[in-house]
Design a protein around this motif. Structure first.
Motif, short mmCIF file in Angstrom:
data_model
loop_
_atom_site.label_atom_id
_atom_site.label_comp_id
_atom_site.label_asym_id
_atom_site.label_seq_id
_atom_site.Cartn_x
_atom_site.Cartn_y
_atom_site.Cartn_z
N LEU A 212 0.83 -1.20 0.00
CA LEU A 212 0.00 0.00 0.00
C LEU A 212 0.87 1.26 0.00
O LEU A 212 0.53 2.26 -0.64
N GLY A 213 1.99 1.20 0.73
CA GLY A 213 2.92 2.32 0.74
C GLY A 213 3.51 2.58 -0.64
O GLY A 213 3.66 3.74 -1.06
N ILE A 214 3.84 1.50 -1.35
CA ILE A 214 4.38 1.63 -2.71
C ILE A 214 3.34 2.21 -3.65
O ILE A 214 3.63 3.11 -4.44
N ILE A 215 2.11 1.71 -3.55
CA ILE A 215 1.02 2.21 -4.41
C ILE A 215 0.76 3.69 -4.13
O ILE A 215 0.62 4.49 -5.07
N PHE A 216 0.71 4.06 -2.85
CA PHE A 216 0.50 5.47 -2.49
C PHE A 216 1.63 6.34 -3.04
O PHE A 216 1.38 7.43 -3.58
N SER A 217 2.88 5.87 -2.90
CA SER A 217 4.03 6.64 -3.39
C SER A 217 3.92 6.89 -4.89
O SER A 217 4.15 8.01 -5.36
N TYR A 218 3.53 5.85 -5.63
CA TYR A 218 3.47 6.00 -7.08
C TYR A 218 2.26 6.81 -7.55
O TYR A 218 2.32 7.46 -8.60
#
Length: 305
Positions: A212-218
């Motif tokens: 979820l952190g990766i998705i939010f970052s992108y």
């Protein structure tokens, strides 16, 4: 014959990807090549980063740790498989199997957190470029690595200790080329409800939160990039994220593919073959992705050569 309870387990049997003797030389050659490419490719990444002062940045700091993790991840599973094929043996000791379970969990978890840390680094670099050096300081980078190591260690220890409480039957055949936690739990004669609950709960949290952190970052990166007026700026932003996004897609795509296929496909052999995709393929391809798609890495590699 009804399986009997066996508390003092001497060894497990790893059935591997195929029991056909004619396939063994081919599998040995294939996996030996994959292992050598993985180790040499990732060692080259570490050597290039350490030798070029221009690459002593947070992004490449995390990349060097990812390369080291990939080497260890492959070393945990492939060498034992190669030794068993060479000796025409299927055995792995109880201690060796439990150790392999622990290290697979540890390095898989560590890779998961490192990919999330790299996504956060790209988010800060593109969305907050003026504050990048202040935010991504050496203290924070070291703290992220330490946090990743601590959580991965706790996860591996938790599941390993929970396996220790299980008693096993006389049927100790694992239809896999390494000791995977889910396969080991299936062999237990005692109640495995707590073990299975922990596997699903911990995997969902430790796998879902970084993802979820990766998705939010992108999402933030794409939003910030689209607001740029310069076409060159947009291209540079997307190109710096391309390698990391490729690695993320490869790691999570193959892992989710394996677990979805295991839910649909009931054949243990097919599941074992699918597991190759997330335990063997990503560590081998990561060096190629970063060296071929990254101008800085290609330039440093040319200098080194």
């Amino acid at each position: 014959m009804r399986p009997e309870n066996q508390t003092g387990v001497a060894e497990f049997l790893l059935l591997g990807l195929s029991e056909d003797p004619e396939w063994q030389p081919l599998l040995f050659g294939l996996f030996l090549t994959v292992y050598l490419v993985t180790v040499l490719g990732n060692l080259l990444i570490i050597l290039v980063i350490s030798s070029d002062s221009h690459l002593h940045t947070p992004m490449y700091f995390f990349l060097s740790h990812l390369a080291f993790t990939d080497i260890c991840f492959s070393t945990t599973t492939i060498p034992k498989m190669l030794v068993n094929i060479q000796r025409q043996s299927k055995s792995i000791s109880y201690t060796g199997c439990l150790t392999q379970v622990s290290f697979v969990l540890f390095f898989a978890g560590l890779e998961n957190f490192l990919l999330a840390a790299m996504a956060y680094d790209r988010y800060v670099a593109i969305c907050h470029p003026l504050r990048y050096t202040v935010i991504m300081n050496p203290h924070l980078c070291g703290l992220l690595i330490l946090l990743s190591l601590s959580i991965s260690t706790a996860d591996a220890l938790l599941h390993s200790l929970m396996v220790l409480r299980l008693s096993f039957c006389t049927d100790l055949e694992i239809p896999h080329f390494f000791c995977e936690l889910a396969q080991v739990i299936k062999l237990a004669c005692s109640d495995t409800l707590i073990n299975n609950t922990l596997v699903y709960l911990v995997t969902s949290i430790l796998g879902g939160v970084p993802l979820l952190g990766i998705i939010f970052s992108y999402i933030q990166i794409v939003s910030s990039t689209l607001r740029m007026s310069s076409a060159g700026g947009k291209y540079k932003a997307f190109s710096t994220c391309g390698s990391h996004l490729s690695v993320v897609s490869l790691f999570y795509g193959t892992a989710f593919g394996v677990y979805i296929s295991s839910a649909v496909i009931h054949s243990s052999k097919d599941t074992a073959s699918a597991s190759v995709m997330y335990t063997v393929v990503p560590p081998m391809l990561n060096p190629f992705i970063y060296s071929l798609r990254n101008k800085d890495m290609k330039g440093a590699l040319k200098k080194l050569i």
